[in-house]
Design an enzyme around this catalytic site. Structure first.
Site, mmCIF file in Angstrom:
data_model
loop_
_atom_site.group_PDB
_atom_site.id
_atom_site.type_symbol
_atom_site.label_atom_id
_atom_site.label_comp_id
_atom_site.label_asym_id
_atom_site.label_seq_id
_atom_site.Cartn_x
_atom_site.Cartn_y
_atom_site.Cartn_z
ATOM 1 N N ASP A 197 3.146 10.107 24.273
ATOM 2 C CA ASP A 197 2.074 11.002 23.840
ATOM 3 C C ASP A 197 2.652 12.354 23.426
ATOM 4 O OD1 ASP A 197 -0.653 12.398 23.921
ATOM 5 O OD2 ASP A 197 -1.185 10.416 24.685
ATOM 6 N N HIS A 259 -2.988 16.752 25.068
ATOM 7 C CA HIS A 259 -3.516 15.390 25.125
ATOM 8 C C HIS A 259 -2.783 14.507 26.142
ATOM 9 C CE1 HIS A 259 -4.142 11.269 23.425
ATOM 10 N NE2 HIS A 259 -5.304 11.740 23.024
ATOM 11 N N SER A 439 -8.620 7.131 23.548
ATOM 12 C CA SER A 439 -7.456 7.701 24.241
ATOM 13 C C SER A 439 -7.719 7.873 25.725
ATOM 14 C CB SER A 439 -7.111 9.075 23.662
ATOM 15 O OG SER A 439 -6.298 8.972 22.535
#
Length: 618
Positions: A197, A259, A439
């Site tokens: 990520d 994220h 996600s």
């Protein structure tokens, strides 16, 4: 590629394990029980959820019980030769006599399943009066023990994390993933999860479970940290100015997403530390593998990230000291799976790594997105708080499973709450925030896979996927286009996810059979028909026995000709609950057709249970 986030109670007493005495073991004493020579449970019990770790990694201390409580009943065990052990009338007369001696009014209430007598004290007695009555019973040579009928309390019903009440995705009955039910069994200990990520921004709710990763972003501009690839997987932020990535992307200024840290928190945030959130596999470790930065990430960097994370070799990069059992990729782009990405995934799976990917957030067929359309992955769609397919989630026949992804359009309370940072560009201060997206759904499945690997480290990626799908429940809401096997159910998966999915002809008996405490053997029968010749050399025997302190149990398979094979022996040191596993037996010497039996014997006193189900796979 871009990121794919979218705008009974049971009496437990485990401190003391004694030696065997005449076929009966000394009872285990609870922290909250009165210290006596025996513990039997009756009365009101609150439900027991998983024990959770306290700060510093220690097991949580049970919640403080009320102070010394008045006692209303005693549990009296008589020796086998005593008349009171067999006759309720004799027990009642003995209670009355003991009461007169202690100056109290006692009476027989009922017989417990162990054969002990429950004696009513007539009124709530204080400590001194209770001790007088107990002393009267203990002075009788026909009495084996006399203990108060104490009230038990759960050691930890829910995590004490301050934001846990926001995590509907873990516990709500409507559309949660039933995670607390899995924590009774496992918490992810020893399992390694790589989060491919944006990297990791420091957060105190994740630090204890984070191990060193690697930054695979080769373009210094995208890396945004002053260089290209290096051993520092820290996330410096991925903020972007309008159009700076080319092709008028982004259409407007955007803040840093942090994220990867949000994803990692869902998987393995510290739990029971009186702060923040609870991670699904809160004793697993997460490893940040940085492939996404400013303007996204490249397929080449992602391929190297997958290879390295799973223990493969990448030229110019040191070997991974913590190769992943599970990889989470909450990222994606348009187009079908390319051969390079597929090759990297195949290599990871061949090395034993389960690969979990997000389906994508375009409300479109997931078959047209990469890596969601790759083979050998668990492709995860997202559901909302009502159990519908989330409005943004991709769909299709290629979806394997659905997990909570949230939907924040109505309220942030309906999103997925996890670890973050308040910085709009570089890091500022840690915080928590609700996101939505596939996600957010994918790390729910990565966390569940980590729990499964803790439960059975020998599981292959294919077995992990099969068990998750086999134990899913129907979506409570609606799904058009295809949502895979349904909504993942962590507790059910841990009950059925410990063995290889059957591939042959399966015979099952799901009728409950009670197992008497320290009693004779009981059997559950299966009539096998339609199988010619002898049984296989690798006959699969799946067993689901619910029983506290499973070391009490001797479990055997009995063939139609009467011959038997021991599946599990007894053990005075095995204090875990339940026997839920699959055994392999060489049964080639007996005919397959006929009545097979599962025979279970409890050889110690103090715990009870039942055969829930069992099966044979030919």
């Amino acid at each position: 590629m871009n990121r794919t986030s979218a705008p009974g109670s049971r009496c437990r007493a485990t401190l003391l394990k004694g030696s065997n005495v005449n076929g009966s073991r000394r009872f285990r004493i609870s922290l909250l029980a009165v210290t006596t020579t025996a513990l039997l449970c009756t009365g009101t019990l609150t439900s027991v959820a998983a024990p959770l770790p306290a700060p510093g990694g220690q097991e949580a201390t049970p919640a403080a019980a009320p102070g010394a409580q008045p006692v209303e009943r005693l549990i009296v065990g008589y020796k086998a030769k005593a008349a009171e052990a067999r006759s309720d009338d004799a027990a009642d007369k003995d209670a009355e006599a003991k009461g007169r001696k202690a100056g109290e009014s006692l009476g027989f209430d009922r017989r417990l399943g162990t054969g002990a007598a429950l004696v009513d004290l007539g009124a709530e007695l204080g400590t001194t009066d209770t001790e007088d009555v107990i002393a009267a019973f203990r002075a009788d040579p026909d009495v084996a023990y006399a203990v108060p009928d104490t009230r038990m309390y759960a050691t930890a019903v829910t995590p004490n994390d301050t934001e846990y009440n926001r995590q509907w995705d873990l516990f709500e009955a409507t559309a949660g993933m039933n995670v607390p039910g899995a924590w009774d069994k496992v918490t992810g200990t020893g399992v390694k999860v790589s989060v491919i990520d944006t990297g990791y921004v420091a957060h105190s709710d994740l630090a204890a479970n984070t191990v060193a990763g690697y930054d695979f972003i080769s373009d210094p501009f995208m890396a945004n940290d002053g260089g290209g690839r290096d051993s520092n997987a820290a996330d410096p932020g991925d903020w972007m100015k309008t159009g700076e990535c080319g092709n008028n992307y982004p259409a407007r200024d955007s803040s840093s997403s942090w994220h990867g840290t949000h994803v990692a928190g869902t998987i393995a945030a510290s739990t029971g530390n009186s702060k923040g959130i609870a991670g699904i596999a809160y004793n697993a470790t997460v490893q940040p593998v940085r492939v996404l930065g400013k303007c996204g990430g490249t397929t080449a960097d992602i391929i190297d990230g997958i290879t390295w994370a799973s223990g493969g070799t990448v030229s110019g990069v040191p070997s991974n000291a913590n190769p992943a059992d599970v990889i989470n990729m909450s990222l994606g782009g348009g187009g079908a799976c390319d051969a390079g990405t597929q090759s990297a995934i195949n290599g990871a799976v061949a090395r034993g790594t389960t690969v979990v990917v997000a389906a994508g957030n375009s409300n479109a067929n997931s078959a047209n997105f990469n890596p969601a359309s790759c083979n050998n992955v668990i492709n995860v769609a997202a559901s909302d708080r009502e159990g519908n397919r989330a409005s943004y989630s991709n769909y299709g026949t290629i979806i394997d499973i659905t997990a909570p992804g949230g939907e924040t359009a109505v309220s942030s309370a309906n999103g997925i709450w996890s670890t973050l940072n308040s910085g709009t560009a570089g890091p500022v201060s840690e915080n928590y925030k609700a996101y939505q997206g596939t996600s957010m759904a994918a790390p729910h499945i990565a966390g569940l896979a980590a729990l499964m690997m803790d439960n059975n480290p020998a599981m292959t990626p294919a077995q992990v996927e099969s068990a998750i799908k086999a134990n899913a429940r129907p979506l409570p809401g609606t799904c058009s286009g295809g949502c895979g096997a349904g909504l993942a159910n962590a507790a059910a998966t841990l009950g059925g996810g410990t063995s290889e999915p059957p591939t042959g002809t399966v015979f099952t008996n799901s009728s409950n059979v009670s197992i008497p405490d320290n009693g004779g053997a009981v059997t559950s029968s299966l009539a096998v028909t339609g199988i010619s010749g002898n049984a296989p050399t690798a006959l699969k025997v799946s067993v689901d026995i619910k029983h506290t302190y499973r070391g009490d149990l001797l479990v055997e398979l009995v063939a139609p000709n009467g011959s038997s094979a021991q599946l599990k022996g007894t053990s005075s040191s095995d204090s875990a609950d339940n026997v839920i596993t699959t055994y392999t037996v060489d049964a080639s010497g007996v005919a397959a057709t006929g009545t097979w039996k599962l025979r279970v014997t409890d050889i110690y006193s103090g715990d009870t249970g039942y055969i829930d189900s069992w099966g044979l796979t030919f």
